[in-house]
Design an enzyme around this catalytic site. Structure first.
Site, mmCIF file in Angstrom:
data_model
loop_
_atom_site.group_PDB
_atom_site.id
_atom_site.type_symbol
_atom_site.label_atom_id
_atom_site.label_comp_id
_atom_site.label_asym_id
_atom_site.label_seq_id
_atom_site.Cartn_x
_atom_site.Cartn_y
_atom_site.Cartn_z
ATOM 1 N N HIS A 70 0.734 -1.173 0.098
ATOM 2 C CA HIS A 70 -0.155 0.066 -0.007
ATOM 3 C C HIS A 70 0.894 1.193 0.117
ATOM 4 O O HIS A 70 1.501 1.505 1.108
ATOM 5 C CB HIS A 70 -0.821 -0.171 1.253
ATOM 6 C CG HIS A 70 -2.006 1.259 1.423
ATOM 7 N ND1 HIS A 70 -3.241 1.099 1.530
ATOM 8 C CD2 HIS A 70 -1.601 2.558 0.817
ATOM 9 C CE1 HIS A 70 -3.754 2.248 1.576
ATOM 10 N NE2 HIS A 70 -3.039 3.046 1.214
ATOM 11 N N HIS B 41 1.530 5.460 -1.782
ATOM 12 C CA HIS B 41 1.257 6.575 -2.638
ATOM 13 C C HIS B 41 2.509 7.088 -3.179
ATOM 14 O O HIS B 41 3.318 7.426 -2.334
ATOM 15 C CB HIS B 41 0.449 7.644 -1.676
ATOM 16 C CG HIS B 41 -0.892 7.016 -1.116
ATOM 17 N ND1 HIS B 41 -2.095 7.214 -1.675
ATOM 18 C CD2 HIS B 41 -0.821 6.352 0.022
ATOM 19 C CE1 HIS B 41 -2.925 6.442 -0.800
ATOM 20 N NE2 HIS B 41 -2.275 6.337 0.178
ATOM 21 N N LYS C 199 -9.133 -0.237 -6.343
ATOM 22 C CA LYS C 199 -9.144 0.568 -5.296
ATOM 23 C C LYS C 199 -10.545 1.077 -4.858
ATOM 24 O O LYS C 199 -10.953 2.163 -5.742
ATOM 25 C CB LYS C 199 -8.072 1.611 -5.123
ATOM 26 C CG LYS C 199 -7.867 2.383 -3.681
ATOM 27 C CD LYS C 199 -7.762 1.356 -2.532
ATOM 28 C CE LYS C 199 -7.948 1.864 -1.382
ATOM 29 N NZ LYS C 199 -6.677 2.279 -0.519
ATOM 30 N N HIS D 280 -10.386 1.428 1.307
ATOM 31 C CA HIS D 280 -10.261 2.028 2.260
ATOM 32 C C HIS D 280 -11.519 1.919 3.092
ATOM 33 O O HIS D 280 -12.584 2.572 2.774
ATOM 34 C CB HIS D 280 -10.006 3.660 1.783
ATOM 35 C CG HIS D 280 -9.825 4.613 3.094
ATOM 36 N ND1 HIS D 280 -8.842 5.355 3.442
ATOM 37 C CD2 HIS D 280 -10.712 5.005 3.904
ATOM 38 C CE1 HIS D 280 -8.906 6.030 4.273
ATOM 39 N NE2 HIS D 280 -10.147 5.883 4.877
ATOM 40 N N HIS E 285 -4.865 -0.929 5.677
ATOM 41 C CA HIS E 285 -4.560 0.021 6.764
ATOM 42 C C HIS E 285 -5.454 0.009 8.009
ATOM 43 O O HIS E 285 -6.059 0.924 8.418
ATOM 44 C CB HIS E 285 -4.261 1.681 6.528
ATOM 45 C CG HIS E 285 -5.246 2.277 5.596
ATOM 46 N ND1 HIS E 285 -6.448 2.151 5.615
ATOM 47 C CD2 HIS E 285 -5.103 3.214 4.737
ATOM 48 C CE1 HIS E 285 -7.146 2.907 4.891
ATOM 49 N NE2 HIS E 285 -6.253 3.534 4.008
ATOM 50 N N ASP F 184 1.309 2.460 3.699
ATOM 51 C CA ASP F 184 0.546 3.855 3.286
ATOM 52 C C ASP F 184 1.476 5.052 3.649
ATOM 53 O O ASP F 184 0.602 6.078 3.781
ATOM 54 C CB ASP F 184 -0.655 3.820 4.446
ATOM 55 C CG ASP F 184 -1.624 4.822 4.002
ATOM 56 O OD1 ASP F 184 -1.801 5.086 2.830
ATOM 57 O OD2 ASP F 184 -2.367 5.228 5.068
ATOM 58 N N HIS G 179 2.894 14.639 1.768
ATOM 59 C CA HIS G 179 2.222 16.073 1.598
ATOM 60 C C HIS G 179 3.208 16.818 1.823
ATOM 61 O O HIS G 179 4.192 16.573 2.557
ATOM 62 C CB HIS G 179 1.071 16.020 2.322
ATOM 63 C CG HIS G 179 -0.346 15.019 2.079
ATOM 64 N ND1 HIS G 179 -0.990 15.386 1.029
ATOM 65 C CD2 HIS G 179 -0.461 13.863 2.839
ATOM 66 C CE1 HIS G 179 -1.846 14.456 1.245
ATOM 67 N NE2 HIS G 179 -1.677 13.351 1.899
ATOM 68 N N ALA H 12 -4.436 14.782 5.420
ATOM 69 C CA ALA H 12 -4.145 13.521 6.013
ATOM 70 C C ALA H 12 -3.188 12.665 5.449
ATOM 71 O O ALA H 12 -3.119 12.547 4.163
ATOM 72 C CB ALA H 12 -5.386 12.776 6.055
HETATM 73 C C1 NCD Z 1 -3.721 8.940 1.977
HETATM 74 C C2 NCD Z 1 -2.883 10.042 0.996
HETATM 75 O O1 NCD Z 1 -2.741 11.048 1.286
HETATM 76 O O2 NCD Z 1 -3.234 10.045 -0.268
HETATM 77 N N1 NCD Z 1 -3.917 9.621 3.211
HETATM 78 C C3 NCD Z 1 -3.926 9.061 4.339
HETATM 79 O O3 NCD Z 1 -3.998 9.666 5.640
HETATM 80 N N2 NCD Z 1 -3.683 7.827 4.508
HETATM 81 C C4 NCD Z 1 -5.053 8.530 1.295
HETATM 82 C C5 NCD Z 1 -5.298 7.059 2.220
HETATM 83 O O4 NCD Z 1 -4.386 5.954 2.094
HETATM 84 O O5 NCD Z 1 -6.314 7.077 2.744
HETATM 85 ZN ZN ZN Z 2 -3.057 5.213 1.504
HETATM 86 ZN ZN ZN Z 3 -6.815 5.023 2.720
#
Ligand code: NCD
Ligand code: ZN
Ligand code: ZN
Length: 345
Positions: free
Chosen positions: A15, A17, A100, A137, A175, A248, A252, A264
């Site tokens: 998982h 990003h 997803k 999610h 997660h 995860d 940011h 988040a």
């Molecule tokens: C993730 C993101 O920033 O893309 N943020 C998070 O708080 N986990 C999105 C997600 O996995 O829910």
């Molecule tokens: Zn995520």
């Molecule tokens: Zn998520």
């Protein structure tokens, strides 16, 4: 005195990003250095909803990790309008490893997500037939639900009915953060598994308020009460093969996190395997790390286990306060803190 060492099969991150553009170029190599493969989340803006778009995104990632053997495992973003034909195209493509499900409004870039899962039944049927996993999610989004109860309500209202309607659909509950989720996964069929992040193993919700508001510990699902963290640690110690590594890691920019409406996501790719190793050591189950990090994921997805190994050395190092993110910066998980394991080059 020689340092304590641990050699394991190279892990995968189930998982992740990676974002796109400049941000992708800033973060991709952190993951490519540690992991052989990663499941790439499709929540770009706009989201990756088609196989055609996923091919372009795959090429962009491959350019960012050039010179490494890293293999991105691509996913599509499920919407109310994802057609069964898109699933057939995904299956034929061979490089799409799952779809997803973001309930609309649940998290970062989820506005295009699913408003009602019943809109997707034909598509889910096709996925079940194709053996293509649904990655979830798992949070209910209705604004009247307490933010700490959203995972539990999702299990009761959406996930249980979904597993009853599609008993052969492969599902990864992403997660997980609660005892209810851990218990649900343990009693579910072998079609359902879950990923666990480092932050949900390491921190409880106090970490959001320690000495003041801590935006860099804010992610979704939000950190929970310590009893829930203890439940996650218990499944880790149990060695159940239904749970595997999914960071995860979600970069940011610093200014978007340190904002009046902070977003988040926690970035952990800089030290992912080291943080998991410290947790497993502290729990007295270093011998269970390899299955969690390197076996359970590929076994569930029906992919081969990796053949290379990595070596971790018990050695202190300090996490930098910041890394660059495009022309901006990000504050990594455990910034400024000491980590007791290091992956050797
Ligand atoms: C993730 C993101 O920033 O893309 N943020 C998070 O708080 N986990 C999105 C997600 O996995 O829910
Ligand atoms: Zn995520
Ligand atoms: Zn998520």
């Amino acid at each position: 005195m020689t340092k304590k060492q641990l050699t394991i099969t190279q892990p995968d991150d189930w998982h992740l990003h990676l974002r796109d553009g400049q941000a992708l170029n800033s973060v991709a190599l952190f993951t490519a250095k540690q992991f052989a493969r990663a499941i790439i989340m499709p929540n770009l803006n706009p989201p990756v909803t088609t196989v055609v778009r996923a091919v372009e995104y795959l090429d962009e990632i491959l350019a960012a990790v050039e010179g490494t053997d890293f293999e991105p495992l691509m996913t599509l973003y499920l919407t109310d309008n994802t057609s069964p034909e898109e699933i057939i195209a995904a299956r034929k493509s061979c490089f799409i490893k799952g779809l997803k499900l973001y309930p609309a409004g649940a998290t970062t870039n989820s506005d295009a997500g699913v408003t009602d899962i019943s809109h997707c039944y034909k598509t889910l049927e096709e996925m079940q037939k194709a053996g293509l996993p649904l990655l979830i999610h798992g949070e209910a989004t209705s604004p009247d639900i307490d933010v700490f109860d959203r995972e539990k309500v999702f299990i009761d209202k959406t996930l249980i009915p979904l597993t009853q309607k599609f008993p052969d659909l492969k599902i990864v509950f992403e997660h997980i953060t609660t005892k209810e989720a851990a218990d649900f996964v343990l009693q579910a069929s072998d079609k359902l598994a879950a990923t666990i992040t480092p932050q949900h193993l390491l921190l409880n919700r106090n970490a959001l308020f320690q000495g003041g508001l801590q935006p860099h510990n804010y992610c979704l699902p939000v950190l929970k009460r310590d009893t829930h963290r203890q439940a996650l640690l218990k499944v880790i110690r149990s060695g159940s093969n239904k749970f595997f590594l999914g960071t995860d890691s979600a970069p940011h920019t610093k200014h978007k996190k340190e904002s009046a409406c902070g977003c988040a996501g926690i970035f952990s790719a800089h030290a992912a395997i080291e943080i998991y190793t410290s947790i497993f050591e502290e729990q007295g189950v270093l011998d269970k790390l390899e299955a969690f990090a390197s076996f359970n994921g590929p076994d569930f997805y029906g992919l081969p286990r990796n053949s290379k190994t990595i070596t971790l050395v018990k050695e202190d190092w300090q996490v930098p306060d910041e890394y660059s993110l495009g022309s901006d910066t990000l504050v990594p998980f455990l910034a400024g803190q000491t980590i007791h394991w290091k992956m050797s080059a």
